[in-house]
Design a protein around this motif. Structure first.
Motif, mmCIF file in Angstrom:
data_model
loop_
_atom_site.group_PDB
_atom_site.id
_atom_site.type_symbol
_atom_site.label_atom_id
_atom_site.label_comp_id
_atom_site.label_asym_id
_atom_site.label_seq_id
_atom_site.Cartn_x
_atom_site.Cartn_y
_atom_site.Cartn_z
ATOM 1 N N CYS A 179 0.826 -1.129 0.207
ATOM 2 C CA CYS A 179 -0.029 -0.014 -0.038
ATOM 3 C C CYS A 179 0.650 1.199 -0.031
ATOM 4 O O CYS A 179 0.673 2.120 -0.757
ATOM 5 N N CYS A 180 2.086 1.200 0.769
ATOM 6 C CA CYS A 180 2.798 2.251 0.859
ATOM 7 C C CYS A 180 3.536 2.594 -0.497
ATOM 8 O O CYS A 180 3.736 3.655 -0.905
ATOM 9 N N GLY A 181 3.920 1.362 -0.978
ATOM 10 C CA GLY A 181 4.514 1.687 -2.451
ATOM 11 C C GLY A 181 3.644 2.109 -3.665
ATOM 12 O O GLY A 181 4.066 2.916 -4.480
ATOM 13 N N VAL A 182 2.357 1.816 -3.647
ATOM 14 C CA VAL A 182 1.454 2.233 -4.633
ATOM 15 C C VAL A 182 0.705 3.451 -4.534
ATOM 16 O O VAL A 182 0.699 4.297 -5.410
ATOM 17 N N LEU A 183 0.505 3.917 -3.215
ATOM 18 C CA LEU A 183 -0.190 5.232 -3.098
ATOM 19 C C LEU A 183 0.337 6.611 -3.611
ATOM 20 O O LEU A 183 -0.182 7.186 -4.291
ATOM 21 N N PRO A 184 1.571 6.496 -3.627
ATOM 22 C CA PRO A 184 2.522 7.858 -4.327
ATOM 23 C C PRO A 184 2.128 7.926 -5.750
ATOM 24 O O PRO A 184 1.883 9.070 -6.361
ATOM 25 N N ALA A 185 2.260 6.965 -6.639
ATOM 26 C CA ALA A 185 1.756 6.765 -7.942
ATOM 27 C C ALA A 185 0.376 7.267 -8.361
ATOM 28 O O ALA A 185 0.070 7.878 -9.294
ATOM 29 N N LEU A 186 -0.645 7.415 -7.378
ATOM 30 C CA LEU A 186 -1.955 7.865 -7.549
ATOM 31 C C LEU A 186 -1.877 9.481 -7.839
ATOM 32 O O LEU A 186 -2.889 9.893 -8.283
ATOM 33 N N PHE A 187 -0.781 10.002 -7.419
ATOM 34 C CA PHE A 187 -0.926 11.464 -7.520
ATOM 35 C C PHE A 187 -0.187 11.675 -9.025
ATOM 36 O O PHE A 187 -0.636 13.006 -9.520
ATOM 37 N N ILE A 188 0.105 10.705 -9.895
ATOM 38 C CA ILE A 188 0.247 10.993 -11.083
ATOM 39 C C ILE A 188 -0.980 10.552 -12.104
ATOM 40 O O ILE A 188 -1.209 11.093 -13.086
ATOM 41 N N GLY A 189 -1.535 9.626 -11.549
ATOM 42 C CA GLY A 189 -2.738 9.112 -12.166
ATOM 43 C C GLY A 189 -3.179 7.823 -12.114
ATOM 44 O O GLY A 189 -2.165 6.735 -11.811
ATOM 45 N N ILE A 190 -4.434 7.499 -12.111
ATOM 46 C CA ILE A 190 -5.237 6.052 -11.963
ATOM 47 C C ILE A 190 -4.474 5.046 -13.072
ATOM 48 O O ILE A 190 -3.993 4.075 -12.809
ATOM 49 N N ASP A 191 -4.255 5.460 -14.330
ATOM 50 C CA ASP A 191 -3.686 4.610 -15.458
ATOM 51 C C ASP A 191 -2.425 4.346 -15.060
ATOM 52 O O ASP A 191 -1.910 3.311 -15.271
ATOM 53 N N PHE A 192 -1.576 5.334 -14.688
ATOM 54 C CA PHE A 192 -0.163 5.125 -14.134
ATOM 55 C C PHE A 192 -0.137 4.055 -12.895
ATOM 56 O O PHE A 192 0.794 3.421 -13.197
ATOM 57 N N THR A 193 -0.925 4.360 -12.075
ATOM 58 C CA THR A 193 -0.693 3.711 -11.182
ATOM 59 C C THR A 193 -1.139 1.969 -11.337
ATOM 60 O O THR A 193 -0.271 1.105 -10.992
ATOM 61 N N VAL A 194 -2.040 1.705 -12.207
ATOM 62 C CA VAL A 194 -2.474 0.322 -12.691
ATOM 63 C C VAL A 194 -1.143 -0.103 -13.693
ATOM 64 O O VAL A 194 -0.675 -1.064 -13.383
ATOM 65 N N MET A 195 -0.523 0.796 -14.263
ATOM 66 C CA MET A 195 0.758 0.490 -15.271
ATOM 67 C C MET A 195 1.891 -0.052 -14.139
ATOM 68 O O MET A 195 2.375 -1.003 -14.488
ATOM 69 N N VAL A 196 2.135 0.679 -12.951
ATOM 70 C CA VAL A 196 3.065 0.481 -12.272
ATOM 71 C C VAL A 196 3.004 -0.979 -11.702
ATOM 72 O O VAL A 196 3.796 -1.588 -11.140
ATOM 73 N N ILE A 197 1.651 -1.036 -10.913
ATOM 74 C CA ILE A 197 1.192 -2.311 -10.343
ATOM 75 C C ILE A 197 1.562 -3.540 -11.338
ATOM 76 O O ILE A 197 2.021 -4.475 -10.796
ATOM 77 N N VAL A 198 1.122 -3.502 -12.572
ATOM 78 C CA VAL A 198 1.507 -4.712 -13.631
ATOM 79 C C VAL A 198 2.734 -4.784 -13.687
ATOM 80 O O VAL A 198 3.399 -5.814 -13.777
#
Length: 244
Positions: A179-198
């Protein structure tokens, strides 16, 4: 304890140490990245007030190396030397413990820093570097620490340079780390967050498979290498995402 292990930032001298406390501190590895990324973002902004972006990037990279003592870069170089130069498991682990830098390690470290510099310079032209530093530092450390829960620790505890490193991880701690690793990516965008998770999941699976084949698990050097590799992948993903 996580801060003292992954950075040169001072902590109270009275902080107690034990193997159990070190293991429990693993959940905070991503938060250490968040702090370091925030410091680097502030340093970059300060340098960029009077210097070109390219020079500011180099100066910030220097500060980053000072903040961490080149801890993760050392792991990347040692892993490259060990797995690249060793023909057997014992030889690979022995080379990793050697403080001397070989050809594989030097070449890998040099190219890694070069790719980091070039991608960061390119990113300065298309986005705010505050988010870049924070996401790169936080998410990459979360991914690196996640290997603790999925692989055995194979380095010799008596000879390893990283013997205090956490080597167990509870499911709840892994969830908190993720959760700590994913949350910062949300400030860039949902699409990018999904991209980073994958991207993170794919990297975890492939790197884990490679390490299990090569050395049967992970060492502290391998976690450092994972952090550096994932950080580079995040910058490249950002470049692709924002360049569209």
């Amino acid at each position: 304890m996580a801060l003292s292990f992954f950075s040169r930032l001072p902590i109270p001298a009275s902080t107690p140490y034990s193997t159990e406390r070190m293991n429990r501190s693993g959940r905070y590895f991503a938060l250490v990245g968040l702090l370091l990324g925030g410091i680097c973002a502030a340093v970059y902004q300060l340098f960029n007030m009077g210097l070109p972006s390219s020079v500011s990037i180099v100066m910030t990279m220097v500060v980053s190396l000072l903040l961490t003592g080149a801890f993760h870069e050392d792991g990347l170089a040692d892993m490259a030397d060990g797995i690249g130069g060793g023909m057997t498991l014992d030889k690979r682990l022995t080379i990793m413990k050697d403080s001397r830098l070989g050809t594989y390690g030097a070449a890998t470290l040099m190219m890694g820093l070069l790719v980091k510099y070039v991608t960061l310079v390119e990113l300065t032209a298309i986005t705010s570097m505050v988010a870049v530093w924070i996401v790169g530092y936080t998410t990459s450390r979360a991914v690196a620490a996640s290997f603790i829960s999925t692989m055995p620790y194979v380095s010799d505890p008596e000879g390893s340079k990283s013997k205090p490193l956490a080597n167990t991880q509870r499911p709840g701690e892994l969830l908190f780390l993720a959760c700590c690793g994913v949350l910062p990516a949300l400030f860039i965008g949902i699409d990018f967050t999904v991209m980073v998770i994958v991207l993170a999941l794919l990297f975890h699976v492939l790197f884990r498979h490679w390490l299990l084949r090569r050395i049967g698990g992970y060492t502290g050097d391998c976690l450092g290498a994972a952090q550096q590799m994932m950080e580079l992948l995040i910058y490249l993903a950002l470049l692709m995402y924002l360049g569209q």
